[in-house]
Scaffold this motif. Structure first.
Motif, PDB file in Angstrom:
ATOM      1  N   MET A   1       0.824  -1.202   0.000  1.00 34.14           N
ATOM      2  CA  MET A   1       0.000   0.000   0.000  1.00 34.14           C
ATOM      3  C   MET A   1       0.863   1.259   0.000  1.00 34.14           C
ATOM      4  O   MET A   1       0.529   2.247  -0.595  1.00 34.14           O
ATOM      5  CB  MET A   1      -0.923  -0.001   1.223  1.00 34.14           C
ATOM      6  CG  MET A   1      -1.986  -1.100   1.190  1.00 34.14           C
ATOM      7  SD  MET A   1      -2.915  -1.251   2.733  1.00 34.14           S
ATOM      8  CE  MET A   1      -3.727   0.338   2.799  1.00 34.14           C
ATOM      9  N   LEU A   7      -6.372   3.616   8.168  1.00 35.84           N
ATOM     10  CA  LEU A   7      -7.829   3.555   8.076  1.00 35.84           C
ATOM     11  C   LEU A   7      -8.373   2.874   9.317  1.00 35.84           C
ATOM     12  O   LEU A   7      -7.832   1.841   9.749  1.00 35.84           O
ATOM     13  CB  LEU A   7      -8.266   2.736   6.859  1.00 35.84           C
ATOM     14  CG  LEU A   7      -8.151   3.323   5.464  1.00 35.84           C
ATOM     15  CD1 LEU A   7      -8.618   2.288   4.449  1.00 35.84           C
ATOM     16  CD2 LEU A   7      -8.969   4.583   5.334  1.00 35.84           C
ATOM     17  N   GLN A 138      -1.979   9.593   2.104  1.00 31.27           N
ATOM     18  CA  GLN A 138      -0.810   9.018   1.436  1.00 31.27           C
ATOM     19  C   GLN A 138       0.490   9.453   2.097  1.00 31.27           C
ATOM     20  O   GLN A 138       1.425   8.644   2.218  1.00 31.27           O
ATOM     21  CB  GLN A 138      -0.797   9.442  -0.033  1.00 31.27           C
ATOM     22  CG  GLN A 138       0.303   8.814  -0.874  1.00 31.27           C
ATOM     23  CD  GLN A 138       0.026   7.359  -1.219  1.00 31.27           C
ATOM     24  OE1 GLN A 138      -1.113   6.965  -1.383  1.00 31.27           O
ATOM     25  NE2 GLN A 138       1.083   6.564  -1.314  1.00 31.27           N
ATOM     26  N   SER A 155     -13.303   2.570   0.259  1.00 30.03           N
ATOM     27  CA  SER A 155     -12.607   1.807  -0.784  1.00 30.03           C
ATOM     28  C   SER A 155     -12.891   2.369  -2.170  1.00 30.03           C
ATOM     29  O   SER A 155     -13.752   3.240  -2.354  1.00 30.03           O
ATOM     30  CB  SER A 155     -13.031   0.342  -0.725  1.00 30.03           C
ATOM     31  OG  SER A 155     -14.431   0.230  -0.836  1.00 30.03           O
ATOM     32  N   ILE A 182      -8.435   2.968  -0.185  1.00 29.65           N
ATOM     33  CA  ILE A 182      -7.857   1.640  -0.236  1.00 29.65           C
ATOM     34  C   ILE A 182      -8.373   0.935  -1.491  1.00 29.65           C
ATOM     35  O   ILE A 182      -9.534   1.085  -1.860  1.00 29.65           O
ATOM     36  CB  ILE A 182      -8.179   0.831   1.049  1.00 29.65           C
ATOM     37  CG1 ILE A 182      -7.517  -0.549   1.004  1.00 29.65           C
ATOM     38  CG2 ILE A 182      -9.676   0.721   1.279  1.00 29.65           C
ATOM     39  CD1 ILE A 182      -7.605  -1.305   2.318  1.00 29.65           C
ATOM     40  N   GLN A 183      -7.485   0.180  -2.133  1.00 27.39           N
ATOM     41  CA  GLN A 183      -7.804  -0.470  -3.402  1.00 27.39           C
ATOM     42  C   GLN A 183      -8.058  -1.967  -3.192  1.00 27.39           C
ATOM     43  O   GLN A 183      -7.623  -2.571  -2.216  1.00 27.39           O
ATOM     44  CB  GLN A 183      -6.639  -0.303  -4.384  1.00 27.39           C
ATOM     45  CG  GLN A 183      -6.140   1.121  -4.530  1.00 27.39           C
ATOM     46  CD  GLN A 183      -7.187   2.053  -5.104  1.00 27.39           C
ATOM     47  OE1 GLN A 183      -7.835   1.728  -6.093  1.00 27.39           O
ATOM     48  NE2 GLN A 183      -7.337   3.221  -4.504  1.00 27.39           N
ATOM     49  N   ILE A 223      -6.466  -0.558   9.592  1.00 28.70           N
ATOM     50  CA  ILE A 223      -5.683  -0.941   8.418  1.00 28.70           C
ATOM     51  C   ILE A 223      -4.500   0.012   8.310  1.00 28.70           C
ATOM     52  O   ILE A 223      -4.676   1.230   8.209  1.00 28.70           O
ATOM     53  CB  ILE A 223      -6.535  -0.884   7.134  1.00 28.70           C
ATOM     54  CG1 ILE A 223      -7.818  -1.720   7.302  1.00 28.70           C
ATOM     55  CG2 ILE A 223      -5.722  -1.381   5.939  1.00 28.70           C
ATOM     56  CD1 ILE A 223      -8.780  -1.607   6.143  1.00 28.70           C
ATOM     57  N   GLY A 227      -0.302  -2.922   4.928  1.00 30.97           N
ATOM     58  CA  GLY A 227      -1.259  -3.905   4.459  1.00 30.97           C
ATOM     59  C   GLY A 227      -1.807  -4.824   5.529  1.00 30.97           C
ATOM     60  O   GLY A 227      -2.480  -5.802   5.212  1.00 30.97           O
TER      61      GLY A 227
END
Length: 303
Positions: A1, A7, A138, A155, A182-183, A223, A227
């Protein structure tokens, strides 16, 4: 990430007590399971300056923002947070307001309340405010926290509609874009009480690369940028991994017809369990196979 932010997503229906009760302090032991399980306290502890962190509670998703917002402010203050603000962002124009943007830039934590996640994304999505949140997440020690709608919107893929009892009928679950912090996950909330596991099954079978996350009530995930996902709160987190699906009739049946799926992988997490998004492995905190209460009997070859 590869991000510095964190998160904290919460399933909703949290037991935070009600600060509108006249006898709140006298009955605090009875209605503060939310604090005992530590979700709000964990948000404060994980934040950059702990009790001194600037926390902004944002009520955009709620249709009753002036009732919901003050409850969260009082809850944080009860936990000794000293710098809590409340923002009722109800129009897209507000997301370009210099005063609003300055407050978001100064925040260490933003906490999005529950409500309607489509309302949240349609107001915030693609605005300067959204850009600031993504940049801070970020590049800074910043926390995005959200409960219910605030969690579902975190997400890049977001469930915004779909009944629980018809969730495995083709086309019943509606998905759109979220806020993209988040992806490759998709988040559903109020998961246990409202029986939404079928919604998550359909969301995952349509794109098996996406990990389905079902957050139970009074339960959340922390989170981190490496990761790792840690379960927090009193209930359950359900993970649906579709990478090993062998077969489905998804593309063959008409809209409204039942979906068949062969070989979904499901994990169940409870407090302190950790799931690694990079390795797709689950570490159970209190595993029966690694209990410190059991002393193994060693044979001669083991000594």
């Amino acid at each position: 990430m590869n991000v510095l932010g964190k998160l904290i997503i919460i399933g909703g229906a949290v037991d935070k007590g009600s600060f509108t009760e006249a006898t709140f302090d006298a009955n605090v032991a009875n209605n503060l399971n939310f604090f005992e399980t530590g979700i709000l306290r964990r948000i404060i502890r994980e934040s950059k300056h702990n009790e001194e962190s600037r926390i902004e509670v944002i009520t955009t998703a709620s249709v009753i923002p002036r009732e919901v917002g003050p409850e969260y402010v009082k809850a944080f203050e009860y936990l000794k947070a000293k710098n809590v603000g409340l923002m009722h962002i109800e129009k897209r124009e507000q997301c370009s307001d210099p005063e609003v943007l300055a407050r978001i830039k100064a925040a260490d934590v933003v906490m999005f309340t529950g409500g309607d996640q489509l309302r949240l994304t349609s107001i915030l999505g693609g605005t300067k405010l959204h850009d600031i949140i993504l940049d801070k997440f970020q590049n800074e020690e910043f926390i995005y926290a959200g409960t219910s709608a605030g969690a579902a919107a975190a997400s890049n893929n977001m469930i915004y509609q779909g009944s629980s009892h018809e969730a495995l009928l083709k086309g019943e679950v509606k998905i759109t874009s979220g806020l993209s912090l988040i992806q490759n996950v998709i988040i559903d909330t109020h998961f246990v009480h409202r029986g939404r596991i079928g919604r998550l099954f359909q969301a995952v079978v349509g794109n098996p690369r996406v990990l389905g996350i079902g957050l139970g009530e009074d339960t959340g995930l922390l989170i981190t940028g490496d990761g790792k996902m840690e379960a927090i709160g009193s209930g359950l987190v359900i993970l649906v991994d579709g990478r090993n699906i062998k077969d489905t009739n998804l593309t063959q049946v008409e809209l409204g017809r039942p979906i068949s799926i062969n070989s979904l992988t499901v994990h169940v997490m409870s407090m302190y369990d950790i799931y690694d998004l990079n390795t797709h492995t689950l570490e159970i905190h209190n595993s029966q196979y690694f209990s410190p209460l059991i002393t193994p009997v060693l044979g001669e070859d083991d000594k």
